[in-house]
Design an enzyme around this catalytic site. Structure first.
Site, PDB file in Angstrom:
ATOM      1  N   ARG A  70     -36.896  99.134 -17.392  1.00  0.00           N
ATOM      2  CA  ARG A  70     -38.067  99.302 -18.241  1.00  0.00           C
ATOM      3  C   ARG A  70     -38.994  98.080 -18.303  1.00  0.00           C
ATOM      4  NH1 ARG A  70     -36.365 102.509 -23.788  1.00  0.00           N
ATOM      5  NH2 ARG A  70     -34.830 103.952 -22.921  1.00  0.00           N
ATOM      6  N   HIS A  91     -39.890 110.233 -15.390  1.00  0.00           N
ATOM      7  CA  HIS A  91     -39.736 109.230 -16.454  1.00  0.00           C
ATOM      8  C   HIS A  91     -39.479 109.906 -17.795  1.00  0.00           C
ATOM      9  CE1 HIS A  91     -40.145 105.016 -17.610  1.00  0.00           C
ATOM     10  NE2 HIS A  91     -40.811 105.398 -18.689  1.00  0.00           N
ATOM     11  N   TYR A 151     -57.928 114.354 -24.534  1.00  0.00           N
ATOM     12  CA  TYR A 151     -59.371 114.139 -24.469  1.00  0.00           C
ATOM     13  C   TYR A 151     -59.785 113.282 -23.270  1.00  0.00           C
ATOM     14  CZ  TYR A 151     -59.302 115.819 -29.290  1.00  0.00           C
ATOM     15  OH  TYR A 151     -59.108 116.567 -30.414  1.00  0.00           O
TER      16      TYR A 151
END
Length: 833
Positions: free
Chosen positions: A40, A86, A130
């Protein structure tokens, strides 16, 4: 610990293990930490990406959301990435995607975003439903050739798909875009850099594998932040590149404007990297309201899409310098803590600038090699098919007849293979050929394609068979990326009161400088060479080029100014640290890059100008025995092309130069073992263009090899070393003073065992000696390990030489004993602490 398993079923009891709680906690924590570190938080040194960024880019590549495609909803990209590669939640994926699209976060954004992806004021991106995104053109360079077996693959989290372990990465993305992250017990914080500078440094490392961090910093000036601003000083940058850690001060770009009403205003146009502009303005306003900053009348944020503009209006009676300094100290300057920590072969390591680029180059060599092998296999397959088609075209009538006479396609294939020894692949293509391909134009096109394919095969075999060709391909591709994406540096450097020069960045240490007959030169720390016993072979001190030999070795300090005298009687001035520092096994760098040497001109003597005092002279001696003295002040202004130090007769050469003060004796030694000592006043002071006077009378083919400056009351010895590795020490008092231009006295017996004299030096018992052979062996010994004997003796074995090797040069490292004692005292103090 113990556990009662009597009440458990047998199959369950067999699976129960007794472990200590602390052991289980320790191992579990280590497993968790490594999972976070490798999975990570830390980037890979090869492509500069963390797993989440790599997976986002690969998911976009797999879905065809490239720079030439239309923008796709961010939620679509996040969903594909989360579902296939992921499984850590959509928020973390979208945050990573948004950051790759932020021009104020990434020096070269990898994602082309459309919509609100956040601002420098700390505003968060709009919801993923958006915004839209696609890969930026430069991101495609990270994935270039990924489908050509250039990288290793691994199963995704549910073993349905394969994902790349690393991207091919056509440019050093770790340095170009930087990275930051917090793992378990460690963190990384790598600043972004200018792509052109990083690529130039990578090319430098390709061309000169022995390049130092200082050499690479000639290209990579420092971090280049997307928000611009200024780096204060260069010492912290150098430390970060040298060690992988450093604290860099970054100051906002601003200017003070004078207004017509007599008041000033401070206009801020660039901010330090990762500065929240809105919060900064708010803090300045709070400080003004609290009275901690006086003299500010108004504060406005006039920033727009064209750039940052924060205006600080000052009162008419304000002390502008005071306000400016207060703003700098508390609000306009930020420290960027560099921690160049990345994964190398799955392990976290702190890397220097050179190590980072070296690991990247190793990765690119593997990528280009695997790509070439992949393409070679494809081209060989294609060439094989084309060879079959060409054979079929040459025998078109017969081939057509065979096919017509066959009952079916399989029989036609078998008959063709019997007639022409075609392979299965070739015959499959032949039976599918259309009649139109039998035209002369089609045949010519096949022949042209075959020639092109064969030429490509030859090129690929050349690349795979030569490391230099492989590196040239990497260099060419890097320069293509630079040409496409390079831009101007945004971050500048500003001077500071404690600003340092490059000289201040060079550690002050004693070094050994090695010069070869073909004028290759390098320096190495004296500390690399431990003192050995007399008669040893030493260690490798240089990889001497075939046909070349060591001609000179001398000691200096990295901060010394050196006068380099050549056999042609010229003198050049050089700072010791300008000589490139290289490893023991390195060949060195051509001295023509440092000094304007003519053909056949080589350095024969070096004098440290730090030794100069008032009323001193440089005493010089030539191979034919001429000697002269010249005031040191005549060497104050030396041109870059050098100046004349001594006028020489035809065939004569300058051999040695010593600093004297008018009270010394000069002792000249010859190759045949003779020596003469006389008062230096017998060689009167002359100008640089003078030839000098006879210092010694030479017999036969004898010649001068060196000179020593000795005082009357000295307790030093004359060290004499011969070409076959023998030497001796004799008190200088045993060499009586004579008049110059005599034959002198016998110093050492030369003969078959010893060979000719190579070097003479004045040494004290506690000095160390650096001895180097012509083939590059180097040895450090204590002077008092060499026997002190009288004149006219044979001496003892000083250095063991192999084959036809000979001693090339000797120099002195003074007061080695004091140095060792001081180091021992320091070690003892540190141990006690």
């Amino acid at each position: 610990m113990s556990s009662d398993t009597s009440d458990l079923p047998n199959e369950v009891a067999e699976r129960v293990r007794n472990v200590r709680v602390e052991d289980e906690m320790e191992q579990s924590y280590i497993d968790y930490a490594m999972s976070v570190i490798a999975g990570r938080a830390l980037p890979d040194v090869r492509d500069g990406l963390k797993p989440v960024h790599r997976r986002i880019l690969y998911a976009m590549h797999r879905s065809g959301i490239t720079s030439g495609a239309s923008h796709r909803k961010s939620s679509n990209i996040v969903g594909d990435t989360m579902g296939d590669f992921h499984p850590h939640g959509d928020k973390s994926i979208y945050d990573a995607l948004a950051r790759m699209a932020q021009e104020f976060s990434m020096r070269y954004p990898l994602v082309d975003g459309q919509g609100n992806f956040g601002s420098v004021d700390g505003d968060p991106p709009a919801a993923m439903r958006y915004t839209e995104a696609r890969m930026a053109p430069i991101a495609e360079e990270l994935l270039a050739d990924i489908d050509m077996d250039t990288v290793d693959w691994q199963s995704n989290y549910d073993d349905r798909l394969q994902e790349p372990e690393v991207l091919p990465s056509a440019f050093p993305n770790l340095l170009v875009n930087g990275s930051s992250g917090i793992a378990v017990g460690m963190s990384t914080n790598i600043p972004p850099h200018n792509l052109g500078e990083v690529i130039d440094a990578t090319v430098e490392l390709i061309e000169n594998p022995d390049a130092t961090v200082e050499d690479l910093m000639e290209h990579v000036k420092g971090p280049d932040f997307p928000t611009g601003a200024n780096i204060v000083g260069r010492n912290a940058v150098h430390a970060a590149y040298k060690t992988g850690r450093g604290r860099i001060r970054v100051r906002a770009e601003f200017e003070v404007e004078e207004r017509e009403n007599g008041s000033d205003r401070i206009v801020i146009t660039e901010l330090p990297y990762q500065t929240n502009k809105a919060r900064m303005v708010e803090k300045i306003a709070d400080a003004v309201n609290e009275g901690s900053i006086e003299g500010i009348r108004d504060l406005r944020d006039e920033s727009d899409r064209d750039g940052i503009r924060v205006v600080v209006e000052l009162k008419q009676n304000a002390m502008t310098e005071v306000v400016k300094n207060q703003l700098i100290e508390g609000y306009l300057e930020k420290t960027f803590g560099v921690i160049n920590l990345a994964l190398v072969n799955g392990e976290p390591k702190v890397l220097s600038l050179k190590e980072t680029l070296r690991h990247y180059l190793d990765h690119r060599k593997d990528v280009v090699r695997r790509r070439s092998q992949y393409e070679l296999a494809e081209k060989e397959d294609r060439a094989h098919i084309l060879e079959g088609r060409l054979t079929a075209l040459e025998n078109a009538d017969d081939v057509v007849d065979i096919i017509q006479d066959a009952e079916d396609r399989d029989e036609a294939k078998a008959d063709l293979q019997t007639a022409y020894d075609f392979s299965d692949e070739q015959v499959d293509h032949i039976v599918r050929m259309q009649l139109g391909s039998l035209t002369s134009m089609e045949a010519a096109e096949i022949e042209d394609e075959y020639e092109e394919v064969q030429a490509r095969i030859d090129r690929l075999e050349t690349i795979l068979g030569s490391e230099s060709e492989l590196l040239s391909v990497i260099k060419e591709e890097l320069l293509e990326v630079k040409e496409e994406y390079d831009d101007d540096r945004r971050t500048s450097f500003i001077e500071n009161t404690d600003e340092v020069t490059r000289e201040d960045l060079i550690a002050e240490e004693d070094v050994v400088v090695v010069v070869t007959e073909q004028d290759y030169v390098k320096r190495m720390p004296v500390s690399q060479f431990d003192a050995q016993n007399r008669g040893g072979k030493g260690i490798i001190g240089g990889d001497i080029k075939e046909g070349d030999r060591v001609s000179k070795v001398f000691r200096a300090n990295t901060h010394d100014y050196l006068l380099c005298f050549t056999n042609h009687g010229q003198v050049y001035r050089l700072k010791a640290y300008e000589i490139p520092e290289m490893s023991r096994t390195a060949r060195g760098k051509s001295a023509i890059n440092l000094l304007d040497l003519d053909d056949g001109e080589e350095i024969t003597a070096v004098v440290n100008t730090d030794d100069f005092e008032d009323d001193e002279c440089l005493s010089m001696v030539t191979r034919d025995g001429y000697v002269k003295r010249t005031d040191t002040e005549e060497f104050d202004n030396i041109l870059s092309t050098g100046i004349i130090a001594a006028k020489l007769e035809d065939g004569d050469e300058l051999v040695d130069v010593k600093v004297t003060d008018g009270t010394k004796d000069l002792l000249i030694a010859t190759a045949n073992g003779m020596s003469i000592r006389f008062d230096e006043s017998e060689a009167r002071a002359m100008g640089r263009n003078a030839r000098g006077v006879h210092g010694v009378e030479l017999r036969g083919d004898d010649e001068v090899v060196g000179m020593v400056a000795a005082a009357d009351d000295t307790d030093e010895n004359l060290l004499t070393v011969t070409e076959r590795g023998y030497g001796k020490r004799t008190p200088l008092t045993e060499y009586r003073r004579q008049s110059r231009n005599g034959y002198g006295l016998m110093d050492i017996k030369t003969g078959d065992r010893n060979g000719s004299v190579t070097s003479v030096k004045a040494v004290a018992p506690d000095d160390d000696l650096i001895i180097m052979s012509r083939d590059g062996q180097i040895m450090r010994i204590r002077a008092d390990d060499i026997s002190e004997v009288g004149r006219n003796t044979m001496g003892v074995k000083v250095m063991e030489l192999e084959g036809a090797d000979q001693v090339a040069s000797v120099d002195v490292v003074p007061d080695a004993g004091d140095e060792v004692e001081q180091e021992a005292e320091i070690d003892a103090t540190e141990a006690a602490e």
